[in-house]
Design an enzyme around this catalytic site. Sequence first.
Site, PDB file in Angstrom:
ATOM      1  N   HIS A   1      37.228  32.255  38.318  1.00  0.00           N
ATOM      2  CA  HIS A   1      37.032  31.789  39.688  1.00  0.00           C
ATOM      3  C   HIS A   1      37.180  30.274  39.731  1.00  0.00           C
ATOM      4  CE1 HIS A   1      35.186  31.175  43.650  1.00  0.00           C
ATOM      5  NE2 HIS A   1      35.371  32.452  43.854  1.00  0.00           N
TER       6      HIS A   1
ATOM      7  N   ASP B   1      36.153  39.704  43.624  1.00  0.00           N
ATOM      8  CA  ASP B   1      37.356  40.298  44.209  1.00  0.00           C
ATOM      9  C   ASP B   1      37.855  41.485  43.384  1.00  0.00           C
ATOM     10  OD1 ASP B   1      37.675  38.373  46.360  1.00  0.00           O
ATOM     11  OD2 ASP B   1      38.182  36.933  44.810  1.00  0.00           O
TER      12      ASP B   1
END
Length: 438
Positions: A315, A373
């Site tokens: 991330h 995600d």
Amino acid sequence: MSKAATANAPQSYTLVDNTTGKKIELPVLDGTQGPQVLDIRKLYNDTGAFTFDPGFTSTASCESAITYIDGDQGILQHRGYNIEDLAVQSDFMEVSYLLLNGELPSVEQKKTFVNAITRHTMVHEQIQFLFRGFRRDAHPMAVLCGVVGALSAFYHDSLDIQDPQQRMISAHRLIAKIPTIAAMAYKYSIGQPFVYPKNDLKYAENFLHMCFAVPCEEYAVNPVTARALDRIFILHADHEQNASTSTVRLAGSSGANPFACIAAGIASLWGPAHGGANEAVIKMLQEIGDKKRIPEFIKRAKDKNDGFRLMGFGHRVYKNYDPRATVMRQTCHEVLNELGIKDEPLLDMAMELERIALEDDYFVERKLYPNVDFYSGIILRAMGFPTALFTVLFALARTVCWFAQWKEMIEDPNQRIGRPRQLYVGAKPRAYTPLHKR
């Protein structure tokens, strides 16, 4: 730059012009958490120079009391509460109240809030005609962006942004109607009739019912998938000053109505580098195609000269484990077990990728863990949502944060219209040459 501070004066940094010797003091601002911030508001007046910060990654654009992130430590907090605690112990309606009002609600406050949202879930009947103007194969995000932007044409009685009561009415309307509009976008894309909301269902339950029920038979909401979807909404509710939230604030700084600002946020969220990441995970799995090919793609991901990237790992903000992914991983396995999905090739590949990422030294050393995600895409796929609807669900969850951030900006007495500057690299002044002489 030299740092200067005295016991009797605010901490500051001193800039020294090497040519003139002029000194300029830059005050340091302290938040309740996080790094100190240099106040450069007077820098241009004092020096005649701007700062250069593409992407604004080193620039605080506002003061906010809503969300705090420490990417190095893997911390995400809403109004001081850890996201893990909220996702496990709370529900989306309570988190929505918290984001909007700053405190968790009492029993009576939550009851009143939930009732207000429930009573606003229906949309104006004429909005149905808007959908007929879209092609059946239009991307649901295009539809969502257009319909949300059009809400200001239907609800004129809550557009005075200076009136606190009208602002709250708009908040309730947006939070309540966005699931209805999202479900309508889905139903329209598959040629099924719209399903009206039901006031006896909870927020996530109602959305599932509007998406998957049909008029010819009863639809029973699975409590496990409903709770999983509620958690997805919580985990995506806010993420500080990201691209879409900054877009909402920038649009709102001009005095635009909240419906227009949220539509702008939806447009920003649509990008694959932002809200489209979970959709990109599924597309990546489809590209891999077979579980046997995973080692090939893992090798490509490790090759610096190969443009292939594993989507859903690591991330930009979190240099440690994404705190949302911990809850999402547990939820993912709960859903897969509940639905008894065993022979779904994409989900099999996803689970194998997860295993490798948690065990392979390459991923572990670089902290390339599966992020929120990665898991949300798998969950939504298992629930039966088409890939094109993933970002729509993200927008649904993020709407409450967008409104909370917009509301905070409107109520800030120091709020000014956004006006980023630039480093001009174009042509220098030149004389105009008439057409016949060129």
